[in-house]
Design an enzyme around this catalytic site. Structure first.
Site, PDB file in Angstrom:
ATOM      1  N   ASN A 124      -5.396  12.635   0.263  1.00  0.00           N
ATOM      2  CA  ASN A 124      -4.485  11.789   1.066  1.00  0.00           C
ATOM      3  C   ASN A 124      -5.311  11.053   2.113  1.00  0.00           C
ATOM      4  O   ASN A 124      -6.545  11.209   2.183  1.00  0.00           O
ATOM      5  CB  ASN A 124      -3.382  12.657   1.702  1.00  0.00           C
ATOM      6  CG  ASN A 124      -2.280  11.823   2.326  1.00  0.00           C
ATOM      7  OD1 ASN A 124      -1.758  10.907   1.690  1.00  0.00           O
ATOM      8  ND2 ASN A 124      -1.929  12.106   3.566  1.00  0.00           N
ATOM      9  N   LYS A 125      -4.642  10.275   2.933  1.00  0.00           N
ATOM     10  CA  LYS A 125      -5.293   9.440   3.943  1.00  0.00           C
ATOM     11  C   LYS A 125      -6.339  10.200   4.760  1.00  0.00           C
ATOM     12  O   LYS A 125      -6.124  11.358   5.116  1.00  0.00           O
ATOM     13  CB  LYS A 125      -4.199   8.866   4.859  1.00  0.00           C
ATOM     14  CG  LYS A 125      -4.655   7.960   5.976  1.00  0.00           C
ATOM     15  CD  LYS A 125      -5.529   6.823   5.528  1.00  0.00           C
ATOM     16  CE  LYS A 125      -4.940   5.950   4.449  1.00  0.00           C
ATOM     17  NZ  LYS A 125      -5.975   5.107   3.780  1.00  0.00           N
ATOM     18  N   ARG A 153       0.853  -1.183   0.000  1.00  0.00           N
ATOM     19  CA  ARG A 153       0.000   0.000   0.000  1.00  0.00           C
ATOM     20  C   ARG A 153       0.886   1.230   0.000  1.00  0.00           C
ATOM     21  O   ARG A 153       2.100   1.133   0.124  1.00  0.00           O
ATOM     22  CB  ARG A 153      -1.040   0.010   1.136  1.00  0.00           C
ATOM     23  CG  ARG A 153      -0.676  -0.600   2.436  1.00  0.00           C
ATOM     24  CD  ARG A 153       0.381   0.090   3.237  1.00  0.00           C
ATOM     25  NE  ARG A 153       0.161   1.518   3.353  1.00  0.00           N
ATOM     26  CZ  ARG A 153       1.092   2.404   3.583  1.00  0.00           C
ATOM     27  NH1 ARG A 153       2.354   2.038   3.727  1.00  0.00           N
ATOM     28  NH2 ARG A 153       0.829   3.678   3.676  1.00  0.00           N
ATOM     29  N   GLY A 154       0.234   2.412  -0.156  1.00  0.00           N
ATOM     30  CA  GLY A 154       0.990   3.642  -0.348  1.00  0.00           C
ATOM     31  C   GLY A 154       1.054   3.892  -1.856  1.00  0.00           C
ATOM     32  O   GLY A 154       1.346   2.972  -2.633  1.00  0.00           O
ATOM     33  N   ALA A 155       0.772   5.141  -2.251  1.00  0.00           N
ATOM     34  CA  ALA A 155       0.570   5.440  -3.676  1.00  0.00           C
ATOM     35  C   ALA A 155       1.739   4.984  -4.567  1.00  0.00           C
ATOM     36  O   ALA A 155       1.531   4.227  -5.527  1.00  0.00           O
ATOM     37  CB  ALA A 155       0.287   6.931  -3.835  1.00  0.00           C
ATOM     38  N   ASP A 163      -2.015  10.889  -2.303  1.00  0.00           N
ATOM     39  CA  ASP A 163      -2.394   9.796  -3.206  1.00  0.00           C
ATOM     40  C   ASP A 163      -2.718  10.314  -4.595  1.00  0.00           C
ATOM     41  O   ASP A 163      -2.608   9.593  -5.587  1.00  0.00           O
ATOM     42  CB  ASP A 163      -3.576   9.017  -2.635  1.00  0.00           C
ATOM     43  CG  ASP A 163      -3.096   8.210  -1.442  1.00  0.00           C
ATOM     44  OD1 ASP A 163      -3.041   8.776  -0.329  1.00  0.00           O
ATOM     45  OD2 ASP A 163      -2.714   7.045  -1.643  1.00  0.00           O
ATOM     46  N   GLN A 214      -1.947   2.551   9.964  1.00  0.00           N
ATOM     47  CA  GLN A 214      -0.659   2.608   9.249  1.00  0.00           C
ATOM     48  C   GLN A 214       0.381   3.391  10.051  1.00  0.00           C
ATOM     49  O   GLN A 214       1.572   3.131   9.952  1.00  0.00           O
ATOM     50  CB  GLN A 214      -0.841   3.271   7.872  1.00  0.00           C
ATOM     51  CG  GLN A 214      -1.595   2.435   6.853  1.00  0.00           C
ATOM     52  CD  GLN A 214      -3.069   2.751   6.855  1.00  0.00           C
ATOM     53  OE1 GLN A 214      -3.641   3.109   7.881  1.00  0.00           O
ATOM     54  NE2 GLN A 214      -3.705   2.623   5.701  1.00  0.00           N
ATOM     55  N   ARG A 243      -7.539  -0.518  -6.730  1.00  0.00           N
ATOM     56  CA  ARG A 243      -7.847   0.602  -5.833  1.00  0.00           C
ATOM     57  C   ARG A 243      -8.011   1.855  -6.703  1.00  0.00           C
ATOM     58  O   ARG A 243      -7.229   2.065  -7.633  1.00  0.00           O
ATOM     59  CB  ARG A 243      -6.728   0.809  -4.784  1.00  0.00           C
ATOM     60  CG  ARG A 243      -6.603  -0.380  -3.820  1.00  0.00           C
ATOM     61  CD  ARG A 243      -5.666  -0.072  -2.666  1.00  0.00           C
ATOM     62  NE  ARG A 243      -6.288   0.820  -1.693  1.00  0.00           N
ATOM     63  CZ  ARG A 243      -5.623   1.420  -0.690  1.00  0.00           C
ATOM     64  NH1 ARG A 243      -4.312   1.242  -0.563  1.00  0.00           N
ATOM     65  NH2 ARG A 243      -6.245   2.213   0.167  1.00  0.00           N
TER      66      ARG A 243
HETATM   67  O1  MRU Z   1      -4.536   3.399   2.173  1.00  0.00           O
HETATM   68  P1  MRU Z   1      -3.058   3.568   2.063  1.00  0.00           P
HETATM   69  O2  MRU Z   1      -2.299   3.033   3.232  1.00  0.00           O
HETATM   70  O3  MRU Z   1      -2.532   3.037   0.732  1.00  0.00           O
HETATM   71  O4  MRU Z   1      -2.846   5.136   2.052  1.00  0.00           O
HETATM   72  C1  MRU Z   1      -1.567   5.685   1.922  1.00  0.00           C
HETATM   73  C2  MRU Z   1      -1.547   7.154   2.047  1.00  0.00           C
HETATM   74  O5  MRU Z   1      -2.549   7.805   2.175  1.00  0.00           O
HETATM   75  C3  MRU Z   1      -0.204   7.820   1.920  1.00  0.00           C
HETATM   76  O6  MRU Z   1      -0.182   9.011   2.642  1.00  0.00           O
HETATM   77  C4  MRU Z   1       0.056   8.150   0.449  1.00  0.00           C
HETATM   78  O7  MRU Z   1      -0.156   7.024  -0.361  1.00  0.00           O
HETATM   79  C5  MRU Z   1       1.426   8.644   0.215  1.00  0.00           C
HETATM   80  S1  MRU Z   1       2.619   7.374   0.461  1.00  0.00           S
HETATM   81  C6  MRU Z   1       4.142   7.974   0.046  1.00  0.00           C
END
Ligand code: MRU
Length: 342
Positions: free
Chosen positions: A244-245, A45-47, A234, A193, A86
């Site tokens: 973002n999150k 996970r993470g963009a 994201d 996370q 996603r």
């Molecule tokens: O749902 P996730 O854990 O994939 O969400 C991740 C985030 O929101 C991060 O802040 C974003 O992807 C940037 S990661 C460098």
């Protein structure tokens, strides 16, 4: 440096982030469907990391095709399947488009050249991300005051990227430069996370930090405990709106109220020029279960419903600057973003 995935002898080797921090389990995936499952269930996970995973997934579609399947049909099926995992982080679609471009350019090659060529593009996407993160770290650390106390959310470190991290890359660089006093990491409900992954990374790197419950951020700012809020992204719209999150928008409102700079750190692969504002960006809604029974432990009474958006939109007017590998972008973003990407 923590890197959450790699290519190894025709397999994608991937650290299962759902099992961290209790267990470090490395999965060896041989087909794109397994990679798609890993993205959907957030084992990766993470963009930036899901973009890289999709790129390696497409390489797998070429390396380990179903018997008798035409390579183009196999590749297109994988691209379609991976793009439905996603919806929010644009890096996924960006990486798939890049792989499609490479595949098209290699269309007339012999099978061995095609295999090598698609893999080389996936590896390039991975390596470019690490290099971008290092530059983001450099640009971002320069913005912080001496003995900075930084507040962050979710996980934006090596685990969320090809390695090194975006917002957490800035933290890492500031720490190396002796500029960082402490990190406050929001635990980041419902999937934690922050508590599970950011804490694991910061402990590994011996960077001083404290976890806070998400609801403590406002009080921490009111007590003058934060010099900068640093988050990832994201997807960033053409006007500078940052998706973002979930909880990021709350932090931006609080930072504004307390006169604290709010920075989003992201590679330019996270900027989507095709969307004018954040309102056009699809926000993933995940299962109610994640809220009512986090990690299988039921907190809410039987029958309780939940709303579980995974992301939110922070309007550009609350974003002090966007830290990219090409430099620090400031408002008006409708000018500086297209210039940076030109
Ligand atoms: O749902 P996730 O854990 O994939 O969400 C991740 C985030 O929101 C991060 O802040 C974003 O992807 C940037 S990661 C460098």
């Amino acid at each position: 440096m923590i890197t959450p995935l790699r290519w190894e002898e025709g397999r994608v080797v991937l650290l299962d982030q759902t099992r961290l921090p209790q267990e470090e389990v490395w999965l060896r995936l041989s087909g794109w469907r397994e990679v798609a499952e890993a993205i959907r269930t957030m084992r990766v996970r993470g963009a930036p990391a899901i973009g890289i995973a999709a790129a390696y997934g497409l390489a797998l579609a070429v390396w380990n095709p179903s018997p008798g399947k035409d390579p183009r049909a196999a590749f297109e099926e994988a691209a379609e399947g991976l793009s439905r995992t996603r919806p929010t982080a644009v890096n996924l679609f960006w990486a798939i488009r890049r792989m499609e471009g490479a595949f098209r350019r290699l269309a007339r090659s012999d099978p061995e050249e095609l295999r090598r060529g698609v893999l080389a593009e996936a590896v390039r996407i991975h390596e470019e991300d690490i290099a971008a993160n290092r530059r983001i770290g450099e640009h971002g650390a320069a913005l912080l005051p001496e003995r900075a106390r930084v507040l962050t959310v979710c996980n934006t470190g090596g685990l969320a990227t090809g390695g090194y991290g975006t917002a957490l890359g800035v933290v890492r660089r500031a720490w190396e430069q002796g500029k960082l006093r402490e990190v406050y990491a929001c635990e980041t409900r419902p999937l934690l996370q922050g508590a599970r992954l950011t804490a694991w990374e910061l402990l590994t790197e011996r960077i001083p930090f404290r976890l806070i419950v998400d609801g403590a951020a406002g009080w921490l700012m009111a007590r003058d405990g934060v010099d900068a809020v640093l988050v990832g992204a994201d997807r960033i719209a053409r006007n500078g709106d940052v998706v973002n999150k979930i909880g990021t928008y709350t932090l931006a409102c609080l930072a504004h109220r307390h006169g604290i700079p709010f920075y989003s750190a992201a590679p330019t692969s996270t900027i989507d020029l095709a969307v004018a504002t954040g309102a056009e960006i699809p926000i993933e809604e995940r299962a109610e279960e994640e809220v009512v029974a986090p990690r299988g432990v039921t907190f809410a009474p039987r029958g309780a419903r939940a709303w579980n958006p995974a992301f939110d939109v922070t309007p550009a007017e609350l974003v002090t600057a966007i830290i990219t590998e090409r430099g620090v972008l400031r408002p008006p973003y409708h000018d500086t973003i297209p210039q940076a990407l030109a």
